[in-house]
Design an enzyme around this catalytic site. Structure first.
Site, PDB file in Angstrom:
ATOM      1  CE  LYS A 112     -10.018  27.515 -26.810  1.00 28.46           C
ATOM      2  NZ  LYS A 112      -8.853  28.285 -26.378  1.00 28.46           N
ATOM      3  CG  MET A 124      -8.696  23.126 -16.979  1.00 24.22           C
ATOM      4  SD  MET A 124      -8.120  23.104 -18.684  1.00 24.22           S
ATOM      5  CE  MET A 124      -6.483  22.418 -18.532  1.00 24.22           C
ATOM      6  CG  ASP A 127      -7.348  32.584 -23.088  1.00 26.55           C
ATOM      7  OD1 ASP A 127      -7.814  32.448 -24.215  1.00 26.55           O
ATOM      8  OD2 ASP A 127      -6.555  31.794 -22.553  1.00 26.55           O
TER       9      ASP A 127
HETATM   10  C1  SAM Z   1      -6.752  26.349 -19.543  1.00 24.82           C
HETATM   11  S1  SAM Z   1      -6.073  26.346 -17.931  1.00 24.82           S
HETATM   12  C2  SAM Z   1      -5.002  27.702 -18.060  1.00 24.82           C
HETATM   13  C3  SAM Z   1      -4.021  27.824 -16.933  1.00 24.82           C
HETATM   14  C4  SAM Z   1      -3.212  29.099 -16.990  1.00 24.82           C
HETATM   15  N1  SAM Z   1      -2.448  29.179 -18.217  1.00 24.82           N
HETATM   16  C5  SAM Z   1      -2.285  29.269 -15.798  1.00 24.82           C
HETATM   17  O1  SAM Z   1      -1.056  29.222 -15.932  1.00 24.82           O
HETATM   18  O2  SAM Z   1      -2.788  29.513 -14.704  1.00 24.82           O
HETATM   19  C6  SAM Z   1      -7.430  26.931 -16.985  1.00 24.82           C
HETATM   20  C7  SAM Z   1      -7.487  26.326 -15.603  1.00 24.82           C
HETATM   21  O3  SAM Z   1      -6.571  26.959 -14.737  1.00 24.82           O
HETATM   22  C8  SAM Z   1      -7.104  26.969 -13.429  1.00 24.82           C
HETATM   23  N2  SAM Z   1      -7.261  28.366 -12.996  1.00 24.82           N
HETATM   24  C9  SAM Z   1      -6.833  29.446 -13.639  1.00 24.82           C
HETATM   25  N3  SAM Z   1      -7.079  30.551 -12.926  1.00 24.82           N
HETATM   26  C10 SAM Z   1      -7.683  30.155 -11.794  1.00 24.82           C
HETATM   27  C11 SAM Z   1      -8.173  30.814 -10.647  1.00 24.82           C
HETATM   28  N4  SAM Z   1      -8.090  32.136 -10.534  1.00 24.82           N
HETATM   29  N5  SAM Z   1      -8.720  30.073  -9.657  1.00 24.82           N
HETATM   30  C12 SAM Z   1      -8.793  28.740  -9.759  1.00 24.82           C
HETATM   31  N6  SAM Z   1      -8.341  28.064 -10.818  1.00 24.82           N
HETATM   32  C13 SAM Z   1      -7.791  28.744 -11.824  1.00 24.82           C
HETATM   33  C14 SAM Z   1      -8.424  26.243 -13.473  1.00 24.82           C
HETATM   34  O4  SAM Z   1      -8.173  24.873 -13.218  1.00 24.82           O
HETATM   35  C15 SAM Z   1      -8.810  26.464 -14.906  1.00 24.82           C
HETATM   36  O5  SAM Z   1      -9.761  25.516 -15.334  1.00 24.82           O
END
Ligand code: SAM
Length: 413
Positions: free
Chosen positions: A231, A338, A209
């Site tokens: 994506k 997001m 991913d």
């Molecule tokens: C599609 S979601 C997936 C979340 C993921 N499955 C999780 O449990 O962390 C993606 C969103 O997670 C958040 N995100 C994930 N990793 C991040 C990081 N290292 N720093 C800030 N936001 C993060 C952001 O809001 C990003 O747009």
């Protein structure tokens, strides 16, 4: 390495050592009897659940009748000696906690890595044995030691003595590989689970991913095939149905596929859809939870998602859509993943629904990454402040009194 499943084993004494021995035998599927006038809560609990029999009385000659194996750990030398004499007469293998030199069996330090069992005995020094076991198990998990197969994989049998079972055993039909939906955590290499590293080490294909931690690939073989289907915001280079089809096709070809995701596969990660696609195609699938950014990125910014006196609970939402119904008290933390482009609208909606405009709010960018930054404000101001600061994805928005714990919080901006 004895296969004790279904065989009578007797443990005399139910203090800390006797309890460990008895529970390890239960895990290995043995028919366990514990003889002890007094027992630990773990033994009485296991007896109440029907996992073992507890004879609540002192040891008596005859207790070892019909046993294949016994342990004695009573702490009373005369009793341990009597058990040992009876075991010798009855030709029952016996472990003695008080004196290993008088034991007819030694319990090694054991660990299970995938379908490999590592057992170590180290000159009567249990701590040394455990340290060595941990080093070998770790090296197997991270691929430093490789263990190629010379025979086809067999379905997993119950683990011997003290070995722990694998997280989710998934025997594959012949010729079919497997898919593991693995949560890779929020980006820091140290926040990958042991199981994730283990599956990466044996993977033929890794499907990544966008936010999957690239550092995790250090655990994979040099010749692993890496497919990036990430994506970026607003664009969908590989549609979800195509990702599902790819996972299924590669597994049906016999590959061991790791689908590596950022955070946890089930937190806005579409893990459920991928699981359904694999299950529908008869592909064995394992789900490995990951450390979700929804909690960890807050922690990295010094914000606890709950805190006594500040927050009683939390809700995780996407910032993309209408918020639905969420508690509006400042002691309920809102975590928005997001939807950065909609931040002003989201903040205004929350105020319109009853949240105090002075509620602390923060945008946390790129947690654990090189661009990590915290932008602080309130519901009334965060949209504008974040815009002026030029915040960029990936980012998490936090709303609630816990934001006051962030270093740098100096009252409502
Ligand atoms: C599609 S979601 C997936 C979340 C993921 N499955 C999780 O449990 O962390 C993606 C969103 O997670 C958040 N995100 C994930 N990793 C991040 C990081 N290292 N720093 C800030 N936001 C993060 C952001 O809001 C990003 O747009």
């Amino acid at each position: 390495m004895l296969r004790v499943a279904g065989r009578r084993c007797v443990v005399v004494g139910a203090g800390p050592v006797g309890t460990r021995r008895a529970l390890a035998l239960v895990r290995a599927g043995a028919d366990v009897t514990v003889v002890a006038p007094v027992a630990s809560a773990d033994v009485t609990g296991a007896a109440a659940r029907g996992e073992l029999r507890w004879e609540q009385r002192p040891y008596a000659t005859g207790d070892l009748d019909g046993a294949w194996l016994a342990h004695t750990a009573t702490g009373v030398p005369a009793i341990d000696e009597a058990v040992a004499a009876d075991a010798e007469d009855a030709r029952v293998w016996l472990g003695r906690a008080d004196d290993r030199t008088l034991s007819s069996l030694w319990v090694p330090a054991a660990a299970r890595v995938d379908d490999v069992t590592v057992t170590v005995s180290a000159g009567g020094d249990p701590r040394r044995a455990m340290e060595l076991r941990d080093k070998v198990a770790h090296a197997l998990r991270d691929g430093t030691i490789s263990a190629p197969r010379h025979r086809a994989a067999r379905s997993t049998t119950p683990s011997p003595l003290s070995a722990a079972p694998p997280a989710t055993p998934v025997p594959a039909p012949p010729g079919v590989g497997e898919v593991a939906l693995v949560g890779g955590g929020p980006g820091d290499a140290g926040l990958l689970t042991l199981r994730a590293a283990e599956l990466l080490a044996r993977a033929d294909v890794v499907v990544l991913d966008r936010l999957a931690p690239r550092a995790a690939l250090e655990h994979a073989r040099d010749d692993v095939e890496v497919i990036d289907v990430g994506k970026t915001a607003g664009t969908h280079p590989v549609p979800q149905e195509d990702i599902n089809a790819l996972l299924v096709a590669r597994a049906l070809d016999g590959a061991r596929v790791v689908r590596l995701k950022g955070g946890d596969p089930y937190v806005f990660g579409r893990g459920g859809e991928e699981l359904d696609a694999c299950a529908a195609a008869g592909v064995p699938v394992e789900v490995v939870p990951g450390v979700t950014s929804a909690i960890a990125v807050l922690a990295a910014a010094g914000i606890p998602v709950t805190h006594r006196g500040l927050s009683r609970g939390f809700t995780v939402l996407t910032g993309h859509d209408d918020l639905g119904t969420v508690p509006d008290a400042p002691d309920h933390t809102l975590v928005l993943l997001m939807g950065l482009g909609r931040l002003r609208t989201t903040a205004a909606e929350l105020v319109a629904r009853g949240r105090d405009p002075h509620t602390p709010a923060a945008v946390l960018e790129d947690g654990y990454g090189p661009r990590a930054r915290t932008t602080l404000g309130t519901l009334a101001t965060i949209g504008e402040i974040a815009n002026a600061a030029g915040v960029r994805a990936p980012a998490i928005t936090v709303v609630g009194d816990v934001v006051t714990r962030a270093p740098g919080w100096a009252g409502p901006a």
